[in-house]
Write a protein that holds these residues in place. Structure first.
Motif, PDB file in Angstrom:
ATOM      1  N   GLY A 226       0.789  -1.214   0.000  1.00 52.34           N
ATOM      2  CA  GLY A 226       0.000   0.000   0.000  1.00 52.34           C
ATOM      3  C   GLY A 226       0.824   1.268   0.000  1.00 52.34           C
ATOM      4  N   ASP A 227       2.129   1.156   0.197  1.00 50.84           N
ATOM      5  CA  ASP A 227       3.036   2.299   0.134  1.00 50.84           C
ATOM      6  C   ASP A 227       3.480   2.448  -1.314  1.00 50.84           C
ATOM      7  OD1 ASP A 227       5.491   3.913   0.259  1.00 50.84           O
ATOM      8  OD2 ASP A 227       5.425   3.586   2.424  1.00 50.84           O
ATOM      9  N   VAL A 228       3.423   3.679  -1.848  1.00 52.32           N
ATOM     10  CA  VAL A 228       3.798   3.903  -3.245  1.00 52.32           C
ATOM     11  C   VAL A 228       5.252   3.531  -3.506  1.00 52.32           C
ATOM     12  CG1 VAL A 228       2.072   5.688  -3.672  1.00 52.32           C
ATOM     13  CG2 VAL A 228       4.313   6.346  -2.773  1.00 52.32           C
ATOM     14  N   ARG A 229       6.042   3.386  -2.458  1.00 51.49           N
ATOM     15  CA  ARG A 229       7.465   3.037  -2.598  1.00 51.49           C
ATOM     16  C   ARG A 229       7.717   1.537  -2.439  1.00 51.49           C
ATOM     17  NH1 ARG A 229       8.876   7.185   2.139  1.00 51.49           N
ATOM     18  NH2 ARG A 229       7.161   5.923   2.964  1.00 51.49           N
ATOM     19  N   HIS A 230       6.656   0.752  -2.353  1.00 51.74           N
ATOM     20  CA  HIS A 230       6.782  -0.675  -2.044  1.00 51.74           C
ATOM     21  C   HIS A 230       7.749  -1.401  -2.983  1.00 51.74           C
ATOM     22  CE1 HIS A 230       5.680  -4.659  -0.661  1.00 51.74           C
ATOM     23  NE2 HIS A 230       5.379  -5.018  -1.895  1.00 51.74           N
ATOM     24  N   GLY A 231       7.714  -1.092  -4.270  1.00 53.87           N
ATOM     25  CA  GLY A 231       8.553  -1.800  -5.229  1.00 53.87           C
ATOM     26  C   GLY A 231       9.923  -1.198  -5.452  1.00 53.87           C
ATOM     27  N   TRP A 232      10.255  -0.117  -4.774  1.00 50.84           N
ATOM     28  CA  TRP A 232      11.531   0.548  -5.007  1.00 50.84           C
ATOM     29  C   TRP A 232      12.750  -0.368  -4.876  1.00 50.84           C
ATOM     30  CZ3 TRP A 232      11.949   6.148  -2.660  1.00 50.84           C
ATOM     31  CH2 TRP A 232      11.074   7.000  -3.345  1.00 50.84           C
ATOM     32  N   PRO A 233      12.876  -1.156  -3.816  1.00 45.45           N
ATOM     33  CA  PRO A 233      14.111  -1.937  -3.653  1.00 45.45           C
ATOM     34  C   PRO A 233      14.392  -2.900  -4.804  1.00 45.45           C
ATOM     35  CG  PRO A 233      12.929  -1.834  -1.574  1.00 45.45           C
ATOM     36  CD  PRO A 233      11.998  -1.285  -2.626  1.00 45.45           C
ATOM     37  N   GLN A 234      13.374  -3.217  -5.609  1.00 47.26           N
ATOM     38  CA  GLN A 234      13.573  -4.122  -6.741  1.00 47.26           C
ATOM     39  C   GLN A 234      13.973  -3.374  -8.021  1.00 47.26           C
ATOM     40  OE1 GLN A 234      10.618  -4.706  -4.611  1.00 47.26           O
ATOM     41  NE2 GLN A 234      12.192  -5.931  -3.590  1.00 47.26           N
ATOM     42  N   GLU A 235      13.945  -2.051  -7.976  1.00 46.37           N
ATOM     43  CA  GLU A 235      14.257  -1.258  -9.161  1.00 46.37           C
ATOM     44  C   GLU A 235      15.769  -1.052  -9.300  1.00 46.37           C
ATOM     45  OE1 GLU A 235      12.136  -0.291 -11.412  1.00 46.37           O
ATOM     46  OE2 GLU A 235      10.294  -0.897 -10.391  1.00 46.37           O
ATOM     47  N   ASP A 236      16.250  -1.043 -10.545  1.00 45.84           N
ATOM     48  CA  ASP A 236      17.692  -0.874 -10.785  1.00 45.84           C
ATOM     49  C   ASP A 236      18.205   0.466 -10.270  1.00 45.84           C
ATOM     50  OD1 ASP A 236      17.770  -3.353 -11.996  1.00 45.84           O
ATOM     51  OD2 ASP A 236      17.582  -2.552 -14.040  1.00 45.84           O
ATOM     52  N   TRP A 237      17.383   1.518 -10.397  1.00 42.09           N
ATOM     53  CA  TRP A 237      17.855   2.849 -10.028  1.00 42.09           C
ATOM     54  C   TRP A 237      18.006   3.014  -8.512  1.00 42.09           C
ATOM     55  CZ3 TRP A 237      14.556   4.979  -6.640  1.00 42.09           C
ATOM     56  CH2 TRP A 237      13.199   4.642  -6.716  1.00 42.09           C
ATOM     57  N   TYR A 238      17.349   2.154  -7.734  1.00 41.37           N
ATOM     58  CA  TYR A 238      17.302   2.350  -6.283  1.00 41.37           C
ATOM     59  C   TYR A 238      18.712   2.326  -5.674  1.00 41.37           C
ATOM     60  CZ  TYR A 238      15.900   1.647  -1.400  1.00 41.37           C
ATOM     61  OH  TYR A 238      15.743   1.762  -0.046  1.00 41.37           O
ATOM     62  N   GLY A 239      19.475   1.305  -6.006  1.00 44.41           N
ATOM     63  CA  GLY A 239      20.830   1.213  -5.475  1.00 44.41           C
ATOM     64  C   GLY A 239      21.708   2.361  -5.937  1.00 44.41           C
ATOM     65  N   ALA A 240      21.539   2.770  -7.194  1.00 45.64           N
ATOM     66  CA  ALA A 240      22.345   3.869  -7.721  1.00 45.64           C
ATOM     67  C   ALA A 240      22.048   5.170  -6.975  1.00 45.64           C
ATOM     68  CB  ALA A 240      22.073   4.042  -9.217  1.00 45.64           C
ATOM     69  N   GLN A 241      20.785   5.418  -6.682  1.00 42.77           N
ATOM     70  CA  GLN A 241      20.457   6.650  -5.975  1.00 42.77           C
ATOM     71  C   GLN A 241      20.896   6.593  -4.518  1.00 42.77           C
ATOM     72  OE1 GLN A 241      16.472   8.107  -6.612  1.00 42.77           O
ATOM     73  NE2 GLN A 241      16.916   8.601  -8.745  1.00 42.77           N
ATOM     74  N   LEU A 242      20.857   5.419  -3.910  1.00 39.30           N
ATOM     75  CA  LEU A 242      21.399   5.293  -2.557  1.00 39.30           C
ATOM     76  C   LEU A 242      22.881   5.670  -2.539  1.00 39.30           C
ATOM     77  CD1 LEU A 242      19.827   1.961  -1.223  1.00 39.30           C
ATOM     78  CD2 LEU A 242      19.304   4.280  -0.458  1.00 39.30           C
ATOM     79  N   GLU A 243      23.612   5.253  -3.551  1.00 41.46           N
ATOM     80  CA  GLU A 243      25.033   5.585  -3.621  1.00 41.46           C
ATOM     81  C   GLU A 243      25.238   7.093  -3.778  1.00 41.46           C
ATOM     82  OE1 GLU A 243      26.806   3.293  -6.714  1.00 41.46           O
ATOM     83  OE2 GLU A 243      26.383   1.357  -5.741  1.00 41.46           O
ATOM     84  N   GLN A 244      24.392   7.723  -4.562  1.00 39.07           N
ATOM     85  CA  GLN A 244      24.511   9.171  -4.729  1.00 39.07           C
ATOM     86  C   GLN A 244      24.210   9.905  -3.435  1.00 39.07           C
ATOM     87  OE1 GLN A 244      21.920   9.229  -8.120  1.00 39.07           O
ATOM     88  NE2 GLN A 244      23.578   9.843  -9.480  1.00 39.07           N
TER      89      GLN A 244
END
Length: 314
Positions: A226-244
């Motif tokens: 139910g959170d709009v961010r639920h699928g974020w950890p599975q997205e390729d960009w997620y790790g890249a943005q964490l690094e930034q």
């Protein structure tokens, strides 16, 4: 708190506002109404005078919560809400729903009732696609609402530059609400220069990238159903943005948190009038509001930001 002019509207807004999407309770995970009300009350105590909501947030629930905190101080606050997605929320095929001005007027009046007020300071078209039938209906309705004095300023909530230009035929656009942050700088290419040149007010949503720019997320973070961010950890960009974000953390200190750095960045752009981070608790609000008085970005800060974010996944 510092204040800015909202374009050429004559409206003065706190440079940090309150974004009321999360308190609707249907898109950002668990939220308690009592905590939401305390968060808004704390924001107003700290000088926030701009609250942004929408009819579709919690299917109207956000507006009813906002009503409770503005009731005794309405004339001292700037309230913005949006219309257009409520009907499309029930019609995902995007067939024209608001194709006649009276339908938009009816949605506007529903928002008035939920908000417990007889006017809206800023009313936004909440559609981000340009169906000329709906866009023209909004333009007609907005013109009527302004003539009647029930709306002080009108705008669009979109990241589509073509839509903004279409809506602004004849120079009728007062305010644009857009997504802009350290990790999403697309607006710098066309929309922000356009607004600056025409003195159109700019309301920045997503300045904290839905929490990413607080520096609290990791690869182990999981978001509830139910959170709009639920699928974020599975997205390729997620790790890249964490690094930034990790690289940007070198610019933080006891005097400026990661979130405050992110808010100062969007406020650094001369086109921006107000940033509207969300806040579910008084503590989150306090951190956001303090960004108004945090150190300005130095040239050295900006050079590092450029090196980290210009290649940011959008």
């Amino acid at each position: 708190m510092h204040y800015r002019q909202l374009g050429n509207t004559g409206i003065e807004v706190s440079e940090i506002g309150f974004g009321a999407w999360a308190i609707g309770g249907d898109a950002w995970g668990p939220v308690e109404d009592d905590a939401s009300l305390r968060a808004m009350e704390r924001a107003l105590e700290l000088g926030v005078n701009f609250i942004d909501t929408a009819d579709v947030y919690g299917n109207g629930h956000s507006e009813t919560l906002v009503a409770q905190v503005i009731r005794q101080r309405r004339d001292h606050l700037i309230v913005s809400t949006k219309g257009g997605l409520m009907g499309h929320h029930r019609d995902p095929q995007r067939e024209p729903v608001y194709d006649q001005p009276q339908k938009i007027i009816a949605a506007f009046e529903d928002s008035l009732r939920r908000l417990g007020t007889d006017y809206i300071d800023v009313y936004f078209d909440h559609l981000w696609w340009n169906d000329p039938r709906e866009t023209d209906a909004f333009l007609s309705a907005f013109g009527q609402l302004k003539r009647e004095g029930r709306v002080r300023a009108v705008g669009v909530s979109t990241d589509d530059f073509d839509y903004i230009q279409y809506f602004d035929r004849g120079g009728v656009l007062d305010v644009v609400q857009l997504d802009y942050s350290l990790l999403n700088r697309k607006a710098e290419q066309q929309i922000l220069p356009y607004c600056l040149e025409r003195n159109i007010g700019v309301v920045v949503r997503g300045p904290l990238r839905m929490g990413m720019l607080t520096g609290k997320f990791t690869r182990q973070t999981r978001f509830p159903e139910g959170d709009v961010r639920h699928g974020w950890p599975q997205e390729d960009w997620y790790g890249a943005q964490l690094e930034q974000v990790e690289q940007l953390m070198t610019l933080t200190s006891q005097a400026r948190s990661m979130g405050q750095l992110a808010l100062r960045f969007v406020l650094n752009h001369p086109a921006v009038s107000v940033a509207i981070p969300g806040g579910k608790t008084p503590e989150q609000v306090e951190q956001n509001v303090m960004a108004s008085n945090r150190p300005l970005l130095t040239e050295e800060d900006l050079r590092l930001i450029e090196s980290v974010t210009l290649a940011a996944p959008q």
